[in-house]
Design a protein around this motif. Structure first.
Motif, PDB file in Angstrom:
ATOM      1  N   LYS A 114       0.834  -1.206   0.000  1.00 57.94           N
ATOM      2  CA  LYS A 114       0.000   0.000   0.000  1.00 57.94           C
ATOM      3  C   LYS A 114       0.869   1.257   0.000  1.00 57.94           C
ATOM      4  O   LYS A 114       0.564   2.232  -0.688  1.00 57.94           O
ATOM      5  N   ILE A 115       1.951   1.211   0.778  1.00 56.77           N
ATOM      6  CA  ILE A 115       2.874   2.344   0.826  1.00 56.77           C
ATOM      7  C   ILE A 115       3.424   2.613  -0.570  1.00 56.77           C
ATOM      8  O   ILE A 115       3.394   3.745  -1.052  1.00 56.77           O
ATOM      9  N   GLU A 116       3.866   1.532  -1.218  1.00 59.27           N
ATOM     10  CA  GLU A 116       4.446   1.688  -2.556  1.00 59.27           C
ATOM     11  C   GLU A 116       3.431   2.300  -3.518  1.00 59.27           C
ATOM     12  O   GLU A 116       3.766   3.105  -4.380  1.00 59.27           O
ATOM     13  N   LYS A 117       2.168   1.877  -3.354  1.00 61.83           N
ATOM     14  CA  LYS A 117       1.121   2.400  -4.218  1.00 61.83           C
ATOM     15  C   LYS A 117       0.949   3.907  -4.017  1.00 61.83           C
ATOM     16  O   LYS A 117       0.796   4.658  -4.982  1.00 61.83           O
ATOM     17  N   GLU A 118       0.966   4.321  -2.753  1.00 60.79           N
ATOM     18  CA  GLU A 118       0.857   5.754  -2.441  1.00 60.79           C
ATOM     19  C   GLU A 118       1.991   6.522  -3.106  1.00 60.79           C
ATOM     20  O   GLU A 118       1.780   7.584  -3.697  1.00 60.79           O
ATOM     21  N   VAL A 119       3.197   5.955  -2.990  1.00 56.08           N
ATOM     22  CA  VAL A 119       4.371   6.618  -3.557  1.00 56.08           C
ATOM     23  C   VAL A 119       4.219   6.735  -5.068  1.00 56.08           C
ATOM     24  O   VAL A 119       4.446   7.788  -5.656  1.00 56.08           O
ATOM     25  N   ALA A 123       3.966  10.104  -7.245  1.00 60.47           N
ATOM     26  CA  ALA A 123       5.000  10.370  -8.245  1.00 60.47           C
ATOM     27  C   ALA A 123       4.374  10.801  -9.567  1.00 60.47           C
ATOM     28  O   ALA A 123       4.920  11.644 -10.289  1.00 60.47           O
ATOM     29  N   LYS A 124       3.205  10.222  -9.853  1.00 56.24           N
ATOM     30  CA  LYS A 124       2.526  10.596 -11.097  1.00 56.24           C
ATOM     31  C   LYS A 124       1.908  11.988 -10.988  1.00 56.24           C
ATOM     32  O   LYS A 124       1.839  12.723 -11.958  1.00 56.24           O
ATOM     33  N   ARG A 125       1.438  12.293  -9.788  1.00 59.84           N
ATOM     34  CA  ARG A 125       0.706  13.541  -9.588  1.00 59.84           C
ATOM     35  C   ARG A 125       1.615  14.774  -9.601  1.00 59.84           C
ATOM     36  O   ARG A 125       1.280  15.789 -10.130  1.00 59.84           O
ATOM     37  N   PHE A 126       2.735  14.657  -8.927  1.00 56.41           N
ATOM     38  CA  PHE A 126       3.593  15.838  -8.772  1.00 56.41           C
ATOM     39  C   PHE A 126       4.787  15.793  -9.709  1.00 56.41           C
ATOM     40  O   PHE A 126       5.372  14.736  -9.893  1.00 56.41           O
ATOM     41  N   GLU A 127       5.089  16.957 -10.245  1.00 60.92           N
ATOM     42  CA  GLU A 127       6.361  17.058 -10.940  1.00 60.92           C
ATOM     43  C   GLU A 127       7.415  17.365  -9.902  1.00 60.92           C
ATOM     44  O   GLU A 127       7.107  17.789  -8.792  1.00 60.92           O
ATOM     45  N   PHE A 134       8.575  12.667   0.474  1.00 60.52           N
ATOM     46  CA  PHE A 134       7.209  12.175   0.524  1.00 60.52           C
ATOM     47  C   PHE A 134       7.059  11.062   1.576  1.00 60.52           C
ATOM     48  O   PHE A 134       6.150  11.057   2.388  1.00 60.52           O
ATOM     49  N   ARG A 135       8.004  10.138   1.522  1.00 62.20           N
ATOM     50  CA  ARG A 135       7.954   9.002   2.453  1.00 62.20           C
ATOM     51  C   ARG A 135       8.037   9.453   3.905  1.00 62.20           C
ATOM     52  O   ARG A 135       7.465   8.830   4.792  1.00 62.20           O
ATOM     53  N   SER A 136       8.811  10.504   4.131  1.00 61.73           N
ATOM     54  CA  SER A 136       9.012  10.908   5.524  1.00 61.73           C
ATOM     55  C   SER A 136       7.971  11.916   6.001  1.00 61.73           C
ATOM     56  O   SER A 136       7.930  12.248   7.181  1.00 61.73           O
ATOM     57  N   THR A 137       7.101  12.402   5.093  1.00 62.21           N
ATOM     58  CA  THR A 137       6.142  13.414   5.537  1.00 62.21           C
ATOM     59  C   THR A 137       4.686  13.045   5.291  1.00 62.21           C
ATOM     60  O   THR A 137       3.815  13.450   6.053  1.00 62.21           O
ATOM     61  N   LEU A 142       3.127   7.469   6.578  1.00 61.64           N
ATOM     62  CA  LEU A 142       3.631   7.389   7.955  1.00 61.64           C
ATOM     63  C   LEU A 142       2.751   6.475   8.809  1.00 61.64           C
ATOM     64  O   LEU A 142       3.240   5.694   9.612  1.00 61.64           O
ATOM     65  N   GLU A 143       1.459   6.569   8.563  1.00 62.64           N
ATOM     66  CA  GLU A 143       0.519   5.743   9.321  1.00 62.64           C
ATOM     67  C   GLU A 143       0.769   4.253   9.025  1.00 62.64           C
ATOM     68  O   GLU A 143       0.841   3.425   9.930  1.00 62.64           O
ATOM     69  N   TYR A 144       0.924   3.957   7.724  1.00 61.86           N
ATOM     70  CA  TYR A 144       1.196   2.574   7.338  1.00 61.86           C
ATOM     71  C   TYR A 144       2.503   2.084   7.940  1.00 61.86           C
ATOM     72  O   TYR A 144       2.598   0.959   8.436  1.00 61.86           O
ATOM     73  N   GLN A 145       3.488   2.949   7.890  1.00 58.85           N
ATOM     74  CA  GLN A 145       4.797   2.549   8.419  1.00 58.85           C
ATOM     75  C   GLN A 145       4.723   2.259   9.898  1.00 58.85           C
ATOM     76  O   GLN A 145       5.312   1.299  10.395  1.00 58.85           O
ATOM     77  N   LYS A 146       3.958   3.100  10.575  1.00 55.55           N
ATOM     78  CA  LYS A 146       3.788   2.921  12.012  1.00 55.55           C
ATOM     79  C   LYS A 146       3.165   1.553  12.287  1.00 55.55           C
ATOM     80  O   LYS A 146       3.578   0.805  13.172  1.00 55.55           O
ATOM     81  N   GLN A 147       2.179   1.237  11.439  1.00 54.29           N
ATOM     82  CA  GLN A 147       1.488  -0.048  11.600  1.00 54.29           C
ATOM     83  C   GLN A 147       2.456  -1.223  11.439  1.00 54.29           C
ATOM     84  O   GLN A 147       2.495  -2.121  12.282  1.00 54.29           O
ATOM     85  N   THR A 148       3.209  -1.218  10.342  1.00 55.48           N
ATOM     86  CA  THR A 148       4.096  -2.365  10.089  1.00 55.48           C
ATOM     87  C   THR A 148       5.142  -2.499  11.182  1.00 55.48           C
ATOM     88  O   THR A 148       5.431  -3.598  11.648  1.00 55.48           O
ATOM     89  N   GLU A 149       5.682  -1.367  11.614  1.00 49.94           N
ATOM     90  CA  GLU A 149       6.687  -1.422  12.679  1.00 49.94           C
ATOM     91  C   GLU A 149       6.090  -1.998  13.954  1.00 49.94           C
ATOM     92  O   GLU A 149       6.694  -2.834  14.625  1.00 49.94           O
TER      93      GLU A 149
END
Length: 511
Positions: A114-119, A123-127, A134-137, A142-149
């Motif tokens: 899911k994280i990868e999908k968000e990224v 990536a497509k949306r923003f130039e 993006f990953r750190s903000t 961040l929510e997903y990362q918190k979950q996996t950790e």
RNA sequence: GCGGAAGUAGCUCAAUUGGUAGAGCUCCAGCCUUCCAAGCUGGAGGUUGCGGGUUCGAGACCCGUCUUCCGCUCCA
């Protein structure tokens, strides 16, 4: 053969002294069986056939008999300690069993996806997309990362504490569903250790835990160098062994097909790396030849190639036999690479290599394994041999058409009647023959009944002494399979029976 | 482990709605003296897997437990 006939075969095994359930007077012990008087003879004969075809008939194969107890590190090196103790959980609706750790890991992988999908989306949306930023903000990431950790930490702690209830709680909290039923109706998580353990020495602490071997092969691998050196063995060569192995099976069933205590007949063949394809093919054919030499219908046997291979194998197949409950594995032939020796070298710190004078270099040999279950071979022979026949006169007989060389008893000696000096002659004949092979004597009931009793345990020949014997020194010899009788001189008995029951004839076909 | 079926003499099976546990084969002792399980006489063998419960009374009904068989899974 249908289910009913299998039931009859199981009853037959008990009634005629082949196999008893272990500790029967105490209601038995699940999936443990004892070999009885006739069963033991048959089992010994099978073992002898295997041993002679392997060890006696191959100059480059020797046999050993390693202990059942082995140094505990053996099983770390072989991978059994890790691979044989998985935390398992069942879904109550689909009845499907899963490894609890795999379920959790897959769940974590899903979140990571899911994280990868968000990224990707971002990536497509923003130039001028700054992925690191993006990953750190990004709040969702961040929510997903918190979950996996959180899951990973909980899971690690639970495993370290061996807290199976917590492992289940993680599955519940993560709302993991069964892929098949889609439900969250889980059983408790259970640890299944497939190895039996016991304590060595009088002080029991963790350091003294040793295992009952789950396979005989490791006894061969740890002795590889000892045998190679003391036997002055040159590659390619093999080491054979028969012996008991123990597995704490979760489901152990189908009579002696899957037992907790069973006997293996294994041969590990050590070869030069790179020649494994050719030797694997060689042993595959050689083992099938061994089976076919017994004269059992070849349609009852087939190869089954493994598509999914174990991590240590680069080729593997089974010889399957058509048991009354279907085609099942009887023997395995595996190309095991150098996995076992390499690991033992690592764990022991001892060099387990062979110097090849032709190549002028040392290497860890590759291994082709042939491994057959003795108890399964026993069951295969019994189910192929067991016949309920309808005779022409309308009567029935139950006969075990075992290969004569493997039959528990080779000949039975009967006096036609138990008087007029006939029993004395019968006993004299038996006392001569018993030095050659296993024979038995019977004078009870009519001779027809005695023939049928011997048919039921697979005795190839019955010898009957009648009144004419007193004058002509001849007896009647009756064949188990054809039920035909022939009158022969007493001094011809030995050569006639030997011709039929000698292992030699089968061994010549086997190699 | 989960679901389904079952457990009565050594073996195969009976036992009406819950009312005194039986038969055939096997086994043992004899008779008969017979070449394919079939003649005659007598005998042994059971705490109905085990433990509880319901009942005046349980082989049968209920609960638990053990064992076996079938399906799911792994292996030799």
């Amino acid at each position: 053969m249908n289910e009913d006939v299998f039931k009859n075969l199981v009853s037959h095994c008990k009634e005629y002294g082949f196999i008893f359930q272990s500790s029967e007077i105490y209601d038995g012990l699940s999936a443990v069986y004892d070999y009885a008087q006739n069963g033991t003879l048959l089992k010994n004969n099978i073992r002898q056939y295997w041993w002679q075809s392997m060890v006696q008939l191959h100059e480059n194969i020797v046999g050993i008999d390693a202990a059942i107890f082995m140094h505990p590190t053996t099983w770390k090196a072989s991978g059994h300690v890790d691979a044989f103790s998985d935390p398992l959980i069942d879904n109550k609706d689909s009845k499907k069993r899963y490894r609890a750790d795999v379920l959790i890991e897959e769940h974590v992988a899903k979140i990571e996806a899911k994280i990868e999908k968000e990224v990707e989306k971002a990536a497509k949306r923003f130039e001028n997309f700054d992925e690191k930023m993006f990953r750190s903000t990004n709040a969702r990431v961040l929510e997903y990362q918190k979950q996996t950790e959180a899951i990973n930490t909980r899971f690690k702690t639970a495993l370290n504490d061996n807290n199976l209830a917590e492992v289940k709680q993680i599955i519940i909290d993560c709302e993991i569903t069964c892929p098949i039923s889609g439900s969250r109706n889980w059983t408790d998580v259970r640890q299944f250790n497939l190895m039996f353990d016991t304590k060595l020495g009088s002080v029991s602490d963790d350091s003294s835990t040793i295992y009952l071997r789950p396979e005989t092969a490791q006894g061969i691998f740890v002795n590889f160098l000892n045998v190679q050196k003391t036997g002055r063995m040159k590659i390619p060569f093999g080491i054979a062994q028969t012996g008991k192995a123990f597995r704490n099976e979760i489901v152990a069933r189908q009579f002696i097909f899957r037992m907790r205590e069973f006997e293996q007949m294994e041969m590990q063949f050590f070869i030069r790396p790179g020649t494994q394809k050719q030797w694997y093919e060689h042993w595959k054919q050689a083992r099938m030849k061994w089976h076919n030499a017994l004269g059992i219908d070849e349609k009852k046997k087939r190869f089954h190639d493994h598509i999914k291979l174990a991590h240590y194998a680069d080729a593997a197949c089974d010889i399957e036999f058509e048991f009354p409950f279907g085609f099942k594995e009887l023997e395995g032939i595996h190309s095991r690479t150098d996995f076992d020796l390499r690991n033992h070298e690592q764990y022991s710190g001892k060099k387990l290599q062979y110097f090849d004078p032709e190549l002028n270099q040392s290497y860890i040999p590759y291994v082709i394994e042939t491994s057959i279950g003795l108890d399964r071979m026993f069951l295969a022979l019994m189910s192929a041999a067991y016949k309920e026949e309808k005779l022409e006169d309308g009567s029935e007989r139950t006969v075990l058409a075992l290969p004569p060389a493997l039959a528990p008893i080779k000949a039975a000696v009967f006096p036609l009647v138990k008087k007029d000096g006939l029993p004395e002659i019968a006993e004299k004949i038996m006392n001569e023959l018993k030095f050659e092979y296993h024979v038995t004597y019977d004078e009870k009931d009519t001779v027809g009944k005695r023939y049928r009793r011997q048919d039921a345990i697979g005795t190839p020949y019955c010898i009957t002494i009648d009144h004419d014997t007193l004058n002509d020194q001849c007896v009647t010899i009756r064949d188990r399979d054809t039920m035909k009788q022939e009158r022969v001189a007493i001094d011809k008995l030995h050569s006639i029976i030997t011709e039929k029951v000698s292992l030699k004839n089968i061994l010549k076909k086997a190699i």
